[in-house]
Design a protein around this motif. Structure first.
Motif, PDB file in Angstrom:
ATOM      1  N   ASP A 177       0.828  -1.215   0.000  1.00  0.00           N
ATOM      2  CA  ASP A 177       0.000   0.000   0.000  1.00  0.00           C
ATOM      3  C   ASP A 177       0.861   1.264   0.000  1.00  0.00           C
ATOM      4  O   ASP A 177       1.928   1.297   0.620  1.00  0.00           O
ATOM      5  CB  ASP A 177      -0.891   0.034   1.258  1.00  0.00           C
ATOM      6  N   GLY A 178       0.360   2.299  -0.675  1.00  0.00           N
ATOM      7  CA  GLY A 178       0.950   3.629  -0.542  1.00  0.00           C
ATOM      8  C   GLY A 178       2.009   3.986  -1.564  1.00  0.00           C
ATOM      9  O   GLY A 178       2.599   5.069  -1.494  1.00  0.00           O
ATOM     10  N   GLU A 180       1.920   5.023  -4.519  1.00  0.00           N
ATOM     11  CA  GLU A 180       1.674   6.252  -5.284  1.00  0.00           C
ATOM     12  C   GLU A 180       2.063   7.505  -4.498  1.00  0.00           C
ATOM     13  O   GLU A 180       2.362   8.548  -5.087  1.00  0.00           O
ATOM     14  CB  GLU A 180       0.202   6.310  -5.753  1.00  0.00           C
ATOM     15  N   SER A 181       2.129   7.384  -3.167  1.00  0.00           N
ATOM     16  CA  SER A 181       2.452   8.584  -2.376  1.00  0.00           C
ATOM     17  C   SER A 181       3.971   8.824  -2.279  1.00  0.00           C
ATOM     18  O   SER A 181       4.401   9.921  -1.905  1.00  0.00           O
ATOM     19  CB  SER A 181       1.873   8.446  -0.958  1.00  0.00           C
ATOM     20  N   PHE A 182       4.758   7.839  -2.641  1.00  0.00           N
ATOM     21  CA  PHE A 182       6.216   7.960  -2.489  1.00  0.00           C
ATOM     22  C   PHE A 182       6.756   8.992  -3.472  1.00  0.00           C
ATOM     23  O   PHE A 182       6.479   8.917  -4.685  1.00  0.00           O
ATOM     24  CB  PHE A 182       6.861   6.592  -2.714  1.00  0.00           C
ATOM     25  N   THR A 183       7.549   9.917  -2.974  1.00  0.00           N
ATOM     26  CA  THR A 183       8.023  10.998  -3.852  1.00  0.00           C
ATOM     27  C   THR A 183       9.403  10.702  -4.444  1.00  0.00           C
ATOM     28  O   THR A 183       9.885  11.438  -5.292  1.00  0.00           O
ATOM     29  CB  THR A 183       8.086  12.326  -3.067  1.00  0.00           C
ATOM     30  N   GLN A 381       3.243   0.078   5.123  1.00  0.00           N
ATOM     31  CA  GLN A 381       2.896   0.867   3.938  1.00  0.00           C
ATOM     32  C   GLN A 381       4.110   1.618   3.430  1.00  0.00           C
ATOM     33  O   GLN A 381       5.098   1.788   4.143  1.00  0.00           O
ATOM     34  CB  GLN A 381       1.780   1.854   4.282  1.00  0.00           C
ATOM     35  N   THR A 383       5.342   5.240   2.372  1.00  0.00           N
ATOM     36  CA  THR A 383       4.941   6.608   2.708  1.00  0.00           C
ATOM     37  C   THR A 383       5.534   7.568   1.672  1.00  0.00           C
ATOM     38  O   THR A 383       6.230   7.142   0.751  1.00  0.00           O
ATOM     39  CB  THR A 383       5.454   6.983   4.103  1.00  0.00           C
ATOM     40  N   GLU A 384       5.287   8.824   1.898  1.00  0.00           N
ATOM     41  CA  GLU A 384       5.846   9.845   1.008  1.00  0.00           C
ATOM     42  C   GLU A 384       7.369   9.770   0.960  1.00  0.00           C
ATOM     43  O   GLU A 384       8.000   9.963  -0.064  1.00  0.00           O
ATOM     44  CB  GLU A 384       5.430  11.203   1.579  1.00  0.00           C
ATOM     45  N   THR A 385       7.958   9.419   2.117  1.00  0.00           N
ATOM     46  CA  THR A 385       9.420   9.494   2.213  1.00  0.00           C
ATOM     47  C   THR A 385      10.103   8.136   2.305  1.00  0.00           C
ATOM     48  O   THR A 385      11.328   8.059   2.270  1.00  0.00           O
ATOM     49  CB  THR A 385       9.817  10.280   3.485  1.00  0.00           C
TER      50      THR A 385
END
Ligand code: FAD
Ligand code: NAP
Length: 887
Positions: A177-178, A180-183, A381, A383-385
Motif C-alpha cells: 500500500d501507498g 503512489e504517495s512515495f516521492t 505501507q 509513505t511519502e518518504t
C-alpha cells in the motif's frame, strides 16, 4: 485406452512442396499463416524457422525492441544463471567465428547484443511489429482461423497463433500500500529504465530476494550510501564464480559442437550433464560433504542440484544439503542475527529456484547494508518518504522492487484468448492450466504455447527448451501441410492424461512443499498447481517425439478432406515406475522363469541386496515358529512407539517358489512404521519341493502361533490382521477364510496386495500386461506350475475366488495395480467380497505394476497406496473390531 486411427480417404502424404493452405480449401484466405506473439529468444527463432519454411508471418512485440527478458531486465547485475555457452541458439553454429562470450555468465547487455546480432545476421526484424501488444485472439471456427487484435489497431487473421510470450515476462504487481504517495524514485527490476540509474549517495530500499534481488543488491550496494533489503523469504544461493568461459567446457565444445549440443538436448536440464543416480545416504558422510563442497566450488546451478539423485525427493537428503548451505551462510555473514535471517528454513532446497550470486551474502557485512526480515517486521505501507514497517519508519531516495512475476501462465492469460464456442482460455485455466505437452490446449485449435505450462521450461536451460518447442511446432506445421490438414487440437483425454502425468511427476518430488512461483504461490489468488514439467528435458523430448511417431497420438487433425485422430495417453505409468522399467530393461537381466529354481532363488536374493533398506523401526527380532511340519523362520518388526501394539502377520511374495522375510524387508518396515503395528513376516515352505497346500498349512500354523503368543510378542491379543503381497496376498486371503471356518483365531482385517485369486490366465490383464511390466504372464504361469497341479486350481485354498461363501470374512483392503497381469483377479475378488457383504476397500493403483508398490524409497509414487493400506490397518485395529466388541 487407444482408439484406432479414423482416417478419411485421400489423406495419405501426397505433397511436400510448399502450397499455401488456402490453395487447398474454399475457406477464406487468412492474412498470414502464423501470428507470433513476442520477440524474445522464442519469437526470434520462430521468425527464423517460419520464414525459411515459407510461412507468411507476423510477429508482434510489446516492447519497442527485441530481446524479451534481456530487453526488459536491465537492472544492475543482471546475468544468466546457466553458462552462456549453453544459453544460446544451436541453429546458428557459427558462433565461434562471429560471436564470443566474454564471460562464463554473460551480462544482460552482452546477451541483448547477441540476440541483436542473430536478428541482424538472419534479417529477422522485418517480420516484427514493435511497441504493439496483442490484446485479443479469437478462434473463428467457421473460417478455421484466428482473428488477432492488437493495441495498435491491427486486426489480423491467421491460421495459427504461437504464444512466445515468455514464462517470466508478466511482472507481479507491487502489492504494497501507498506506493503512489512515495516521492522518490521507484524501479522494478523487470522494467528497468534504458537510461543509466545512478544510486551514488542515495538511500535505497530493495524489496525481494529472489534471483533479481540477489543479483542486484551487491551491485546497488557498491554505489548507494545506504541499502535496506526487505526480505520475505530467504533464498539458497551459491557463488557463481564468474570469470572466463571455462577452458574445460570450451575444449569439450570445440572437440565436437554437434555432439555437445546433442548431449544438452538429451540431458535432464538442457546442459550436458549426466543425471545423478547415487542416493545421498548410499555414500559416507565424509564423501557427501566433499561432494557438496565441490558443487559449491564449481559455481553451476544445475550441477549443484544434481549432487545426488534424491535431493529433490528425499526430505532427509534435502535437509542435509540445505544444512550445508545454511552453514555456508553462517560462515560468511558476520552478524549472527542477519545470518540467521538469511538462512532459509521453511522450504526444501531447490524447490524454489536457487540463485547464483556474486558477493551476495558478504554484502550484508558492509556497514551501510541492512536486512529487514519482513516476516518479523511486516511492511505496513509505503509513505511519502520511505517505508513503514510495524516497528520502524525508514527514509529512502529510491525503492527497487525485485518482486518477481506472474510466471508461466501470466503473459498467456493476459491476452483475451477465446477458442471454440467462444470459450475463454482464462476461464478454462481458472483452477490451473491444462495443456497437452505444455504445447497445446484442448478447445483452442492451432494455438501453440512455447515453453507453456506442463513443459520443462523454467526448470531447464530455456534456450534448449525453446528450440525444441519451436522445432516441434515447425515439424507439426509441415506435417499438416503435407497431409492436407488445416487444424490440429489435442483431445480432452490426452490433455487430462498429460495434466495428470505432470502432477504425478511433481507429487514424487518435494516441489509442492514450497510456496514458490513454480506453484503459482507468489501471486495472490493464483491456483496452486505445479506449473513446469519436472521429469527432465530428455524424457520430455522423447515424449514429444513419441507422440509424433505414433501418428500424433492424442491430437485431432482435421481439414477440408477429413480428419484423423489417434486418441490415447502417451504416459500411463507412474513416472518413477517407468524410469525403473527403463533401467531394468537396459540391464537386460535374465528372467526367473528362464532359470532352474535354485538359480532363480539365488538371483532373487541377490536382487534384494541392492535397494534402499526402508525406514528404521523400533526393533527387529528374528526367530522361529512351529510350522505345519517343522520350524519356520520369522522376522518381527516392532514400531518405535511404546507397546503393546496390534499385530499383522505378513506373508512375502515370490510366487510360492522364491522369497523370504529378507526379500520383503523394506515393505514390512514401511508397513510397521506407517500402521504402528508389529509386523511378523512369517516364512512358509516353498514349491516345487513343497507343493500346494504346504504353504497354506504353514500360513495357518503361523497365524495360530502368533495369536496364541500375542502377549509374549508384545502385541495386543485379539488385534490380529493378515497381510501379504502377491502369492503372500493369496495366502492372506486363504487364511482369512480358513480361520473363519475354523472359528478362529479371530482376524480383524485382511490386506491383499496384488494377489492372485484364481490363477485364470485367460483374464484380460494377463493378455494386456503379458510382458514389459516386471511380472510377466509367462512367469506367473511358471509359478503356478511349480506350486499346484492344474486339477487343484479351483480348490479355494488356492483360489479364494472359487470359495462358495465369502460372507463373514474379515474386512479387507484389496490393492490392484493397473499394469499387473494379476490385476483382474484382485479386482474380481474385491467385487466378490463386496457382493458377499464384506466391507472392502478396493484400491486401484494407477500407473503401477505388480512389484512397484513394494519398492519402498525407490518407486515413491507407491507411498500414498501404502499409506492407504496403513490407514486401513489402523481402522481394522480400532477397538470396535476386536472379537469382544464385535460380539
Ligand atoms: P521472453 O524473453 O520473456 O519474451 C517474451 C516477449 O513477449 C517479451 O518481450 C514480451 O514483451 C512479449 N509479449 C508478452 N506478451 C505480449 C503480448 N500480449 N503482445 C506482444 N508482446 C508480448 N532462463 C535460463 O534458461 N537461463 C537464465 O540464465 C535465465 N536468466 C533469466 C534472467 C532473468 C532476469 C529473467 C527474468 C529470466 C531469465 N531466464 C533464464 C528465463 C528467460 O525468461 C528465458 O531464458 C528466455 O529469455 C525466455 O525467452 P522467451 O522468448 O520465451 O520469452
Ligand atoms: P522471484 O524469484 O519471484 O523473487 C521475488 C522476491 O520478491 C521473493 O523474495 C519474494 O518473496 C519477494 N516478494 C514478492 N512479493 C513481495 C511482497 N509483496 N512483499 C515482500 N516481498 C515480496 O522473482 P525474481 O527474483 O525476479 O526471479 C524470478 C525468476 O526469474 C528466477 O527464479 C529465475 O528463474 C529468473 N531469473 C534468473 C536470473 C538469473 O540469475 N539469471 C535473474 C533473475 C531472474 P517470497 O519468496 O516470499 O514470495
Amino acid at each position: 485406452m487407444e482408439y484406432p486411427i479414423t482416417q478419411d480417404a485421400g489423406l495419405e502424404a501426397r505433397d511436400d512442396r510448399l502450397v499455401t493452405d488456402s490453395a487447398r480449401t474454399d475457406r477464406p484466405t487468412p492474412d498470414v499463416d502464423v501470428v507470433v506473439v513476442g520477440a524474445g529468444i522464442a519469437g526470434l527463432y520462430l521468425a527464423y524457422r517460419l520464414s525459411r519454411a515459407g510461412h507468411r508471418l507476423r510477429v508482434f512485440e510489446a516492447g519497442d525492441d527485441l530481446g524479451g527478458t534481456w530487453y526488459w531486465n536491465r537492472y544492475p547485475g543482471a546475468r544468466v544463471d546457466v553458462p552462456s555457452i549453453d544459453y544460446m541458439y544451436s541453429f546458428d553454429p557459427n558462433w565461434q567465428r562471429d560471436w564470443q562470450w566474454s564471460e562464463k555468465y554473460a551480462t544482460q547487455p552482452e546477451i541483448l547484443r547477441y540476440l541483436n546480432h542473430i536478428a541482424d545476421k538472419h534479417d529477422l526484424r522485418r517480420h516484427i511489429t514493435f511497441s504493439t501488444r496483442v490484446r485479443q485472439a479469437g478462434w473463428d471456427d467457421g473460417a478455421s482461423l484466428w482473428r488477432v487484435r492488437t493495441d495498435g489497431g491491427d486486426d489480423v487473421s491467421a491460421r495459427f497463433v504461437v504464444m512466445a510470450t515468455g514464462c517470466l515476462s508478466m511482472p507481479k504487481q507491487a502489492e504494497v500500500d501507498g506506493l503512489e504517495s512515495f516521492t522518490g524514485e521507484v524501479y522494478f527490476t523487470s522494467r528497468w529504465p534504458h537510461d543509466p540509474v545512478d544510486f551514488t549517495g542515495k538511500r535505497v530500499a530493495v524489496i525481494g530476494t529472489g534471483s533479481s534481488g540477489v543479483q542486484s543488491i551487491p551491485v546497488i550496494a557498491e554505489e548507494a550510501r545506504e541499502v535496506v533489503v526487505f526480505q520475505r523469504t530467504p533464498t539458497f544461493s551459491i557463488p557463481a564464480r564468474n570469470g572466463q568461459v571455462s577452458p574445460e567446457r570450451l575444449a569439450l565444445f570445440a572437440a565436437n559442437e554437434a555432439d555437445y549440443r546433442s548431449a544438452a538436448r538429451m540431458s535432464p536440464g538442457g546442459i550436458p550433464m549426466e543425471r545423478s543416480i547415487t542416493p545421498t545416504f548410499s555414500v559416507s558422510e565424509a564423501e557427501r560433504q566433499q561432494r557438496y563442497e565441490r558443487a559449491w566450488g564449481i559455481g553451476e546451478l544445475f550441477e549443484a542440484i544434481n549432487v545426488y539423485a534424491d535431493v529433490l525427493s528425499n526430505p532427509a537428503a534435502n535437509h542435509e544439503f540445505a544444512e550445508f548451505f545454511r552453514n555456508k551462510i553462517r560462515a560468511i555473514v558476520d552478524d549472527p542475527q542477519t545470518a540467521s535471517d538469511l538462512c532459509p528454513t521453511d522450504y526444501p532446497v531447490a524447490t524454489k529456484r536457487p540463485c547464483l550470486d556474486t558477493n551476495y551474502y558478504a554484502t550484508y557485512n558492509l556497514p551501510h547494508v541492512r536486512l529487514v526480515n519482513v516476516r518479523k517486521h511486516p511492511i505496513r505501507q509505503i509513505t511519502e518518504t520511505g517505508i513503514d514497517t510495524a516497528h520502524e519508519a525508514f527514509t529512502f531516495d529510491a525503492i527497487v522492487f525485485a518482486t518477481g512475476f506472474d510466471a508461466v501462465t501470466g503473459a498467456i492469460t493476459a491476452v483475451d484468448i477465446t477458442g471454440r464456442d467462444d470459450a475463454a482460455l482464462k476461464d478454462k485455466w481458472a483452477d490451473g492450466p491444462q495443456t497437452y505437452l505444455g504445447l497445446t490446449t484442448a478447445g483452442f485449435p492451432n494455438l501453440f504455447l512455447i515453453t507453456g505450462p506442463g513443459s520443462p521450461s523454467v526448470l531447464s536451460n530455456m534456450a534448449v527448451s525453446i528450440e525444441q518447442h519451436v522445432d516441434w511446432v515447425l515439424d507439426c506445421l509441415g506435417h499438416l501441410r503435407a497431409h492436407g490438414f488445416a487444424a490440429i487440437e489435442p483431445t480432452a483425454m490426452a490433455e487430462a492424461g498429460w495434466t495428470q502425468h505432470v502432477n504425478d511427476c511433481a507429487d514424487i518430488t518435494l516441489f509442492p512443499a514450497a510456496n514458490s512461483w513454480y506453484m503459482g504461490a507468489n501471486v495472490p489468488g493464483k491456483p496452486r498447481v505445479f506449473l513446469p514439467y519436472p521429469a527432465g528435458v530428455d524424457f520430455y523430448r522423447a515424449t514429444c517425439d513419441e507422440v509424433v511417431a505414433r501418428d500424433y497420438l492424442g491430437f485431432k487433425l482435421s481439414g477440408p478432406e477429413g480428419s484423423m485422430c489417434n486418441d490415447g495417453l502417451v504416459r500411463r505409468l507412474q513416472p518413477d515406475v517407468e524410469m525403473i522399467l527403463i533401467q531394468m530393461a537396459a540391464m537386460n537381466l535374465p528372467t526367473l522363469d528362464s532359470m532352474p529354481v535354485d538359480e532363480a532363488r539365488a538371483f532373487y536374493a541377490q536382487m534384494s541386496t541392492t535397494r534402499p533398506p526402508g525406514p528404521d523401526v523400533g526393533e527387529i527380532v528374528d526367530g522361529v515358529l512351529p510350522g505345519a511340519t517343522g520350524d519356520l523362520a520369522y522376522r518381527l518388526y516392532r514400531p518405535p512407539t511404546p507397546g503393546p501394539h496390534p499385530i499383522v502377520v505378513f506373508f512375502h511374495g515370490g510366487g510360492w517358489v522364491v522369497g523370504d522375510a529378507v526379500s520383503d524387508d523394506p515393505l514390512c518396515r514401511d508397513l510397521c512404521v506407517r500402521s504402528d503395528a508389529i509386523v511378523i513376516s512369517a516364512d512358509y515352505r516353498h514349491a516345487p519341493e513343497h507343493r500346494f497346500p504346504a504353504a497354506v498349512d504353514d500360513a495357518m500354523a503361523a497365524v495360530r502361533w502368533v495369536a496364541d503368543n500375542a502377549e509374549a510378542l508384545g502385541g495386543m491379543p485379539g488385534r490380529l490382521a493378515v497381510c501379504g503381497w502377491s502369492a503372500g496376498g493369496n495366502l492372506a486371503a486363504v487364511v482369512s477364510r480358513l480361520t473363519r471356518d475354523a472359528g478362529g483365531p479371530h482376524i480383524v482385517g485382511q490386506v491383499l496386495l496384488t494377489p492372485p485369486t484364481d490363477g485364470d490366465l485367460t483374464r484380460a490383464s494377463y493378455v494386456e500386461n503379458a510382458d514389459g511390466y516386471g511380472l510377466t504372464t509367462a512367469l506367473a504361469q511358471w509359478c503356478y506350475d511349480h506350486y499346484i497341479d492344474p486339477a487343484d486350481r479351483r480348490d479355494p485354498r488356492f483360489a479364494p475366488l472359487c470359495a462358495g461363501d465369502l460372507s463373514g470374512l474379515p474386512p479387507a483392503i484389496v490393492v490392484t495395480a493397473e499394469f499387473d497381469p494379476l490385476r483382474d483377479e484382485g479386482k474380481a475378488y474385491a467385487a466378490a467380497l463386496d457382493a458377499a457383504g464384506v466391507p472392502v476397500e478396493h484400491v486401484r493403483a494407477r500407473g503401477h505394476t505388480h512389484q512397484s508398490l513394494t519398492m519402498v524409497d525407490v518407486a515413491l509414487s507407491g507411498a500414498p497406496v501404502r499409506a492407504r493400506i496403513a490407514n486401513a490397518l489402523r481402522g481394522f485395529f480400532l477397538p470396535t473390531r476386536t472379537p469382544e466388541t464385535a460380539a
